[in-house]
Design a protein around this motif. Structure first.
Motif, mmCIF file in Angstrom:
data_model
loop_
_atom_site.group_PDB
_atom_site.id
_atom_site.type_symbol
_atom_site.label_atom_id
_atom_site.label_comp_id
_atom_site.label_asym_id
_atom_site.label_seq_id
_atom_site.Cartn_x
_atom_site.Cartn_y
_atom_site.Cartn_z
ATOM 1 N N SER A 1 0.831 -1.197 0.000
ATOM 2 C CA SER A 1 0.000 0.000 0.000
ATOM 3 C C SER A 1 0.867 1.249 0.000
ATOM 4 O O SER A 1 2.046 1.217 0.333
ATOM 5 C CB SER A 1 -0.914 0.000 1.234
ATOM 6 O OG SER A 1 -0.129 -0.009 2.407
ATOM 7 N N CYS B 1 -9.785 8.294 0.296
ATOM 8 C CA CYS B 1 -11.175 7.834 0.303
ATOM 9 C C CYS B 1 -11.252 6.316 0.171
ATOM 10 O O CYS B 1 -10.510 5.716 -0.612
ATOM 11 C CB CYS B 1 -11.944 8.503 -0.842
ATOM 12 S SG CYS B 1 -13.669 7.978 -0.963
ATOM 13 N N GLU B 2 -12.171 5.720 0.911
ATOM 14 C CA GLU B 2 -12.469 4.288 0.809
ATOM 15 C C GLU B 2 -13.982 4.137 0.675
ATOM 16 O O GLU B 2 -14.705 4.155 1.663
ATOM 17 C CB GLU B 2 -11.959 3.539 2.040
ATOM 18 C CG GLU B 2 -10.446 3.409 2.109
ATOM 19 C CD GLU B 2 -9.883 2.576 0.960
ATOM 20 O OE1 GLU B 2 -10.636 1.750 0.398
ATOM 21 O OE2 GLU B 2 -8.707 2.767 0.616
ATOM 22 N N ARG C 1 -17.567 0.154 -4.486
ATOM 23 C CA ARG C 1 -16.143 -0.088 -4.665
ATOM 24 C C ARG C 1 -15.861 -1.005 -5.863
ATOM 25 O O ARG C 1 -14.753 -1.015 -6.406
ATOM 26 C CB ARG C 1 -15.567 -0.696 -3.390
ATOM 27 C CG ARG C 1 -14.069 -0.936 -3.412
ATOM 28 C CD ARG C 1 -13.614 -1.589 -2.117
ATOM 29 N NE ARG C 1 -12.219 -1.988 -2.188
ATOM 30 C CZ ARG C 1 -11.211 -1.194 -1.910
ATOM 31 N NH1 ARG C 1 -11.453 0.036 -1.506
ATOM 32 N NH2 ARG C 1 -9.963 -1.621 -1.995
ATOM 33 N N VAL D 1 -8.979 0.744 -7.158
ATOM 34 C CA VAL D 1 -7.652 0.967 -6.590
ATOM 35 C C VAL D 1 -6.650 1.297 -7.696
ATOM 36 O O VAL D 1 -5.816 2.197 -7.542
ATOM 37 C CB VAL D 1 -7.206 -0.260 -5.783
ATOM 38 C CG1 VAL D 1 -5.794 -0.053 -5.226
ATOM 39 C CG2 VAL D 1 -8.172 -0.535 -4.641
ATOM 40 N N CYS E 1 -16.889 8.916 -3.637
ATOM 41 C CA CYS E 1 -15.924 9.729 -2.893
ATOM 42 C C CYS E 1 -16.192 11.222 -3.060
ATOM 43 O O CYS E 1 -16.110 11.998 -2.108
ATOM 44 C CB CYS E 1 -14.504 9.396 -3.344
ATOM 45 S SG CYS E 1 -13.929 7.756 -2.885
#
Length: 409
Positions: free
Chosen positions: A85, A245-246, A252, A169, A262
């Motif tokens: 990450s 942001c998640e 997602r 992602v 987001c």
């Protein structure tokens, strides 16, 4: 003769004082010429040296910051390759073994608009976009590639490498990389490698609207989002909202719904950018005639076809056929390809007038000659029919009009 006895001593005093002043001035001049230049050189050297050192320190600090930032960007790519990450390095000494990436645009500081393209790994699609619309005629336009990137990409293209399976992602990481490659970028647009983009009109309209979030509007439950297939544009402010942001699980899964989720949390509203299309021209017209899917918010207005910005699901052959450099941002305002040397004619039925059909072809021996009829239309167009064939009502003259228009366009 009126001679005063006091005049002689007074004249002697004045002369003595003058002589003393001359002697003192001489000593001062000798002292200045002998000793002061060295002191002046010494003090002057110290002053210039201090200024030079201060300037050198400032330049060294600036270069160190640039190198640190560039190396940090390289670390992001290395971390993505290791499936680690995002993190920000704490010390520049830990980055000393990495060199400045060579794939930065030489005019990276001038780039104000960047176009990201998601590559699916198909060499045919990559060759098509590189030879058509994915070119830069201007120093203020940056190009970013992410997804299944190829080693043969030009060095001017900023590359974002990620092994993440989630499209959201991968897209977020590409936005991060774009802001590092082009630190002064103001807008970033995202498209797919099977899209054709009219970059001249895209950038012109984005600058005219001055919005933080532009795209083709679609609806999923209560979420209004911009179609990822049609492409969308984010301002630098909106891009910054994506970094931390998640989005929730239901949004997602797809990158376009995740981006909108987001931005919705930060009160960024979607602006409808007419001219973006989530499908190719033929399918878009069929949607307008027969009805759009339930997730579409509107039909396409006429100006969307008159001044298109993008089309999706465009084959490499169609991309090359519809391309002209005049559609590109800051390209020369002249056609890059001549008018095709093709003669289109239409005839359906018997009693074919051979003289009229062949006279034009005989006058242009090196041109391609095509005589259209229903059988040829059925074999050349999708589903074997023209898009707006319901307007013909079986009339051959209307069929010929539509066929000529479609074949030339």
């Amino acid at each position: 003769k009126n001679f005063s006895p006091m005049s002689r001593p007074m004249n002697f005093s004045v002369r003595a004082l003058s002589v003393c002043m001359l002697i003192f001035s001489g000593f001062m001049l000798i002292f200045f010429l002998r000793f002061w230049p060295g002191r002046l050189r010494k003090y002057g050297h110290m002053t210039l040296s201090n200024y030079s050192n201060a300037t050198q320190i400032r330049m060294t600090d600036l270069q160190s910051q640039i190198l640190e930032r560039a190396r940090a960007v390289e670390m992001v790519n290395i971390e993505h390759q290791r499936n680690i990450s995002w993190f920000k390095p704490k010390s520049p000494r830990s980055l000393s073994k990495f060199s400045v990436p060579s794939k930065f645009n030489f005019d990276a500081q001038k780039v104000s608009f960047a176009i990201m393209v998601h590559l699916a790994g198909t060499s045919e699609k990559l060759d098509a976009i590189l030879s058509t619309w994915w070119k830069s005629f201007s120093s203020d336009l940056g190009l970013v590639a992410f997804g299944k990137v190829a080693n043969t990409l030009p060095k001017e293209i900023c590359i974002s490498v990620s092994l993440e399976d989630n499209a959201w992602v991968r897209t977020r990481d590409a936005f991060i990389k774009a802001t590092h490659c082009f630190p002064h970028v103001q807008h970033i647009a995202k498209f797919d490698d099977d899209s054709y983009v009219y970059t001249r009109d895209l950038i012109r309209q984005v600058h005219a609207f001055k919005s933080d979030y532009l795209g083709y509007p679609m609806q999923a439950n209560d979420l209004l989002y911009a179609s990822g297939g049609a492409g969308y544009v984010l301002s630098r402010r909106s891009v910054d909202f994506l970094f931390g942001c998640e989005p929730s699980g239901q949004w997602r899964e797809w990158e376009d719904t995740a981006v909108s989720s987001c931005l919705k949390g930060n009160q960024v509203v979607l602006k409808d950018l007419v001219g973006l299309h989530p499908h190719n021209p033929i399918q878009m017209m069929r949607y307008d005639l027969n009805g759009h899917p339930s997730d579409r918010v509107r039909k396409e207005p006429l100006e969307g076809y008159m001044f298109p910005i993008s089309y999706h699901y465009v084959s490499p052959d169609l991309m090359r056929a519809m391309h002209d450099d005049i559609y590109l941002h800051e390209a020369p305002l002249r056609r890059s390809r001549p008018v095709p040397s093709i003669i289109h004619q239409f005839w359906e039925g018997d009693n074919k007038p051979e003289f009229f059909l062949t006279s034009c072809a005989d006058a242009h021996k090196n041109w391609t000659h095509i005589t259209w009829n229903k059988a040829l239309i059925s074999s050349q167009f999708p589903d074997g029919r023209l898009v707006n064939d319901q307007f013909m009502h079986g009339a051959l003259n209307l069929l010929s009009d539509v066929a000529r228009c479609v074949s030339i366009c």
